[in-house]
Scaffold this motif. Sequence first.
Motif, PDB file in Angstrom:
ATOM      1  N   SER A  41       0.827  -1.193   0.000  1.00  0.00           N
ATOM      2  CA  SER A  41       0.000   0.000   0.000  1.00  0.00           C
ATOM      3  C   SER A  41       0.870   1.254   0.000  1.00  0.00           C
ATOM      4  CB  SER A  41      -0.915   0.016   1.226  1.00  0.00           C
ATOM      5  OG  SER A  41      -0.172   0.255   2.405  1.00  0.00           O
ATOM      6  N   TYR A  42       0.321   2.307  -0.573  1.00  0.00           N
ATOM      7  CA  TYR A  42       1.030   3.590  -0.619  1.00  0.00           C
ATOM      8  C   TYR A  42       1.338   4.088   0.788  1.00  0.00           C
ATOM      9  CZ  TYR A  42       1.485   8.659  -1.311  1.00  0.00           C
ATOM     10  OH  TYR A  42       1.907   9.955  -1.276  1.00  0.00           O
ATOM     11  N   LEU A  43       0.400   3.919   1.706  1.00  0.00           N
ATOM     12  CA  LEU A  43       0.588   4.413   3.068  1.00  0.00           C
ATOM     13  C   LEU A  43       1.716   3.664   3.776  1.00  0.00           C
ATOM     14  CD1 LEU A  43      -0.543   6.478   5.042  1.00  0.00           C
ATOM     15  CD2 LEU A  43      -2.089   4.717   5.908  1.00  0.00           C
ATOM     16  N   SER A  44       1.817   2.356   3.564  1.00  0.00           N
ATOM     17  CA  SER A  44       2.894   1.589   4.202  1.00  0.00           C
ATOM     18  C   SER A  44       4.258   2.019   3.676  1.00  0.00           C
ATOM     19  CB  SER A  44       2.682   0.091   3.978  1.00  0.00           C
ATOM     20  OG  SER A  44       2.803  -0.243   2.602  1.00  0.00           O
ATOM     21  N   ILE A  45       4.329   2.371   2.396  1.00  0.00           N
ATOM     22  CA  ILE A  45       5.596   2.847   1.829  1.00  0.00           C
ATOM     23  C   ILE A  45       5.978   4.192   2.447  1.00  0.00           C
ATOM     24  CG2 ILE A  45       6.678   3.682  -0.301  1.00  0.00           C
ATOM     25  CD1 ILE A  45       5.081   1.527  -1.778  1.00  0.00           C
ATOM     26  N   LEU A  46       4.999   5.083   2.612  1.00  0.00           N
ATOM     27  CA  LEU A  46       5.282   6.370   3.237  1.00  0.00           C
ATOM     28  C   LEU A  46       5.778   6.181   4.662  1.00  0.00           C
ATOM     29  CD1 LEU A  46       2.397   8.751   2.103  1.00  0.00           C
ATOM     30  CD2 LEU A  46       4.524   8.155   0.959  1.00  0.00           C
ATOM     31  N   GLY A  47       5.154   5.274   5.398  1.00  0.00           N
ATOM     32  CA  GLY A  47       5.572   5.034   6.776  1.00  0.00           C
ATOM     33  C   GLY A  47       6.997   4.522   6.865  1.00  0.00           C
ATOM     34  N   ALA A  48       7.375   3.637   5.940  1.00  0.00           N
ATOM     35  CA  ALA A  48       8.728   3.098   5.950  1.00  0.00           C
ATOM     36  C   ALA A  48       9.750   4.125   5.488  1.00  0.00           C
ATOM     37  CB  ALA A  48       8.796   1.853   5.059  1.00  0.00           C
ATOM     38  N   ALA A  49       9.351   5.047   4.608  1.00  0.00           N
ATOM     39  CA  ALA A  49      10.300   5.993   4.016  1.00  0.00           C
ATOM     40  C   ALA A  49      10.565   7.202   4.893  1.00  0.00           C
ATOM     41  CB  ALA A  49       9.772   6.461   2.654  1.00  0.00           C
ATOM     42  N   LEU A  50       9.711   7.469   5.875  1.00  0.00           N
ATOM     43  CA  LEU A  50       9.816   8.713   6.634  1.00  0.00           C
ATOM     44  C   LEU A  50      11.085   8.780   7.485  1.00  0.00           C
ATOM     45  CD1 LEU A  50       8.623  11.386   7.563  1.00  0.00           C
ATOM     46  CD2 LEU A  50       7.326  10.121   9.306  1.00  0.00           C
ATOM     47  N   LEU A  51      11.344   7.752   8.289  1.00  0.00           N
ATOM     48  CA  LEU A  51      12.490   7.792   9.200  1.00  0.00           C
ATOM     49  C   LEU A  51      13.824   7.866   8.447  1.00  0.00           C
ATOM     50  CD1 LEU A  51      13.076   7.899  12.172  1.00  0.00           C
ATOM     51  CD2 LEU A  51      13.094   5.400  12.246  1.00  0.00           C
ATOM     52  N   PRO A  52      14.045   7.084   7.398  1.00  0.00           N
ATOM     53  CA  PRO A  52      15.294   7.241   6.637  1.00  0.00           C
ATOM     54  C   PRO A  52      15.455   8.637   6.045  1.00  0.00           C
ATOM     55  CG  PRO A  52      14.254   5.157   6.089  1.00  0.00           C
ATOM     56  CD  PRO A  52      13.279   5.920   6.932  1.00  0.00           C
ATOM     57  N   ALA A  53      14.356   9.239   5.571  1.00  0.00           N
ATOM     58  CA  ALA A  53      14.452  10.594   5.022  1.00  0.00           C
ATOM     59  C   ALA A  53      14.885  11.583   6.095  1.00  0.00           C
ATOM     60  CB  ALA A  53      13.110  11.007   4.419  1.00  0.00           C
ATOM     61  N   ILE A  54      14.368  11.426   7.308  1.00  0.00           N
ATOM     62  CA  ILE A  54      14.783  12.303   8.407  1.00  0.00           C
ATOM     63  C   ILE A  54      16.268  12.124   8.696  1.00  0.00           C
ATOM     64  CG2 ILE A  54      14.477  12.759  10.875  1.00  0.00           C
ATOM     65  CD1 ILE A  54      11.519  12.049  10.514  1.00  0.00           C
ATOM     66  N   LEU A  55      16.748  10.880   8.665  1.00  0.00           N
ATOM     67  CA  LEU A  55      18.177  10.628   8.865  1.00  0.00           C
ATOM     68  C   LEU A  55      19.010  11.356   7.818  1.00  0.00           C
ATOM     69  CD1 LEU A  55      18.402   6.808   9.730  1.00  0.00           C
ATOM     70  CD2 LEU A  55      18.877   8.745  11.234  1.00  0.00           C
ATOM     71  N   TYR A  56      18.545  11.333   6.574  1.00  0.00           N
ATOM     72  CA  TYR A  56      19.294  11.995   5.505  1.00  0.00           C
ATOM     73  C   TYR A  56      19.410  13.496   5.778  1.00  0.00           C
ATOM     74  CZ  TYR A  56      20.483  13.837   0.905  1.00  0.00           C
ATOM     75  OH  TYR A  56      21.094  14.520  -0.126  1.00  0.00           O
ATOM     76  N   PHE A  57      18.319  14.134   6.149  1.00  0.00           N
ATOM     77  CA  PHE A  57      18.362  15.573   6.402  1.00  0.00           C
ATOM     78  C   PHE A  57      19.158  15.892   7.657  1.00  0.00           C
ATOM     79  CE2 PHE A  57      14.735  15.455   3.485  1.00  0.00           C
ATOM     80  CZ  PHE A  57      15.115  16.470   2.621  1.00  0.00           C
ATOM     81  N   CYS A  58      19.151  15.003   8.632  1.00  0.00           N
ATOM     82  CA  CYS A  58      20.003  15.209   9.802  1.00  0.00           C
ATOM     83  C   CYS A  58      21.477  15.164   9.416  1.00  0.00           C
ATOM     84  CB  CYS A  58      19.706  14.154  10.867  1.00  0.00           C
ATOM     85  SG  CYS A  58      18.141  14.399  11.748  1.00  0.00           S
ATOM     86  N   SER A  59      21.840  14.268   8.493  1.00  0.00           N
ATOM     87  CA  SER A  59      23.239  14.203   8.057  1.00  0.00           C
ATOM     88  C   SER A  59      23.662  15.515   7.403  1.00  0.00           C
ATOM     89  CB  SER A  59      23.439  13.027   7.091  1.00  0.00           C
ATOM     90  OG  SER A  59      22.844  13.287   5.824  1.00  0.00           O
ATOM     91  N   LEU A  60      22.768  16.145   6.639  1.00  0.00           N
ATOM     92  CA  LEU A  60      23.079  17.441   6.043  1.00  0.00           C
ATOM     93  C   LEU A  60      23.161  18.530   7.116  1.00  0.00           C
ATOM     94  CD1 LEU A  60      20.796  17.423   2.867  1.00  0.00           C
ATOM     95  CD2 LEU A  60      23.241  16.967   3.002  1.00  0.00           C
ATOM     96  N   ALA A  61      22.269  18.472   8.095  1.00  0.00           N
ATOM     97  CA  ALA A  61      22.296  19.462   9.175  1.00  0.00           C
ATOM     98  C   ALA A  61      23.602  19.364   9.957  1.00  0.00           C
ATOM     99  CB  ALA A  61      21.097  19.251  10.100  1.00  0.00           C
ATOM    100  N   PHE A  62      24.105  18.150  10.168  1.00  0.00           N
ATOM    101  CA  PHE A  62      25.393  17.982  10.848  1.00  0.00           C
ATOM    102  C   PHE A  62      26.509  18.664  10.064  1.00  0.00           C
ATOM    103  CE2 PHE A  62      23.706  13.756  12.681  1.00  0.00           C
ATOM    104  CZ  PHE A  62      23.110  14.437  13.729  1.00  0.00           C
TER     105      PHE A  62
END
Length: 696
Positions: free
Chosen positions: A304-325
């Motif tokens: 389902s589209y919603l399950s993909i969004l749920g799985a993709a959210l935390l890794p995306a946050i990690l990516y932006f945190c790496s840029l913020a660092f």
Amino acid sequence: MARWIESLEAAARRIEPAHHSEAEPVRSVVLFLWAALVALAHLLLNTVWLLPELQVAVFHFASLGLLALGWLQAPPRSRIGRWLSMAAGLVLVLAAVAVVVLETPLYERGLVFGWLDWLACVLIVGLAIELGRRAAGWLIPILILALLAYAAGLGRNLGGVFAFPGLGLDTLLFRAVFTSEGLFGTIARISWSYVFMFVLFGAFLLRSGAGELILGLAHRAAGRWTGGPGLVAVGASGLMGSITGSAVANTASTGVITIPLMKRSGFPPRFAAGIEAAASTGGQLMPPVMGAGAFLMANFTGLSYLSILGAALLPAILYFCSLAFMVRIRARRLGLVPAPLDEKEGLGETTAGWALLLPLAVLIGLLVAGFTPVYAAGLAILAVVAASWLTPRPMGLLAILEALAMGARNMMATAMLLIAVGLIVNVLTTTGLGNTLSIMIAQWSGSSLLIALALVALASLVLGMGLPVTAAYIVLAAVSAPTLHALILQADLAQALAAGQVSELAREAVLLASPSAEAWLGQPMPLDQAQSLVAAMTPDLQRTAAEALLDPALLAGSLLAAHLIIFWFSQDSNVTPPVALAAFTAAGIAGERPMATGLTAWKLAKGLYLIPLLFAYTPLVRGDWLEALSVAGFALAGLYALAGVLEGWLEGPLSLPARLALLGLGAGLLWPMSTPWLALVCLAGLVAMVWRTRRD
């Protein structure tokens, strides 16, 4: 009336591509109104009108193809050029109508082609190739023509695993035009439904003023921190990218504000442009739009589209945190201090358009409630218009027309690309070439998941030099997703066997591969021994044992992990020279050299290669939320450590031995196969190093 016409001309100018600055006003207004009409028709086709999928797909291609003929290149200056452009548009319309009209008679004749069928199919395929070229350059048409030649008979001249007897031209054209694997099949349906609706939703949000709201909120949230302007760029690009779904558009829209802001605060121009490009690239990783990736993944995996969004959210946050660092460490290295905010600008003024957050809440609420993404996006678009009337800038008729036209303009290149790529997928599936290449990757990797990941990353790097993100993902998914999925399942199966988990069906599968294992099967065993057992099993036995032993959620998560890995790798085409569109766009805004900016952005976007390792080896996208948060916590510390290694600075300067030690600590925190106690030791070491550099 004259004032209305002037406003219409101004709106048309605002959404035109930059290379149309000298276009005639009448031409601009006509294209503007046509774009708005096309978007409105798509909105109705996805919510109210019910037509056969072939008819909708052909309309999608022809209507946006006319826009592409008008907008993807500069308007012709000569009269002959204008006549040729009009002739191409007429041929496109006639060929599209012919495909729809001739479908039923073709089936009634038993798929025997007449001359009109030949002409219509050849024209529609040729136009799809040409419009794909205009949207993405020459590599797409070259790849399509090479694969069509292979399927039509060139494969007979190849030996070994690549030998293919060939198809008749009529069969090849029929499969290319009328089947679900061709031009107007599954990928086209994703384009005219999910992708178009979410791109249109993003256009309405931007036109309503949500972009300014996002920038304002990011500025208020991060402006007082060290490296505040850079953090604003990271946060604003992530939020903006979550609704635009285009790294280049994201860079162009937010970069004109964030890059000069970073330069004024003291960041070097190249670093400012690199951060903006890397952050805008991450926008395609951030739900809910993710470019077209989430919708394509839902189709490929059946999840389902919603399950993909749920799985993709935390890794995306990690990516932006790496840029913020990276931003924070560079700011401390340069000695930059937080710039004071204008105290006269209160939070109420910044969030004057707070109501524009309501459509996002409507969208997420409808998705959680179980409504389809298309239906949710349609109601969210209406919510944008309604919410705008609660702000100082209510959307009237002209603003709605502009949002509709903007959505069609933003969609035209993506639509032409997706439809053209349908020809590639058609040949890969029809000839079995995709399976052949997948088997070759499995053989070259020697059943090593790490080597397979390296091969896929290398293939993505090569494809990214000529293909946009979406095309690179589709091609890589067709070729390498089965292999990655199988290798991830093998690792999970080995861990289950090592833990002594054996059902009756799994026992039979293992014993068929290794009869001598009966004496100690079902007891805890060393992991390498379990891996040897799994390696001795055929792929069919591995699947049988995995389905018998592993939780269904873990099986689905393994498939999603394989596709997320490929999707993340494919993003590097935005920041990897020699073709790095987002980085080149940022370089133009910053006044820097494109290639040097691309290399800087590539270094900053290191998370595109590191975080997918966690998809393969950890429960980050395959476990429950507690497991995922635990992995993310250690990964966050590891990304911070590696940012310090790249910059030679943490809370203070680092010597070469300290950088090497920090590299080991970061690898221990990120390396997914490390034991928990080792990760805790590495975390303690990182804390000690931060404390020491801060004291010094």
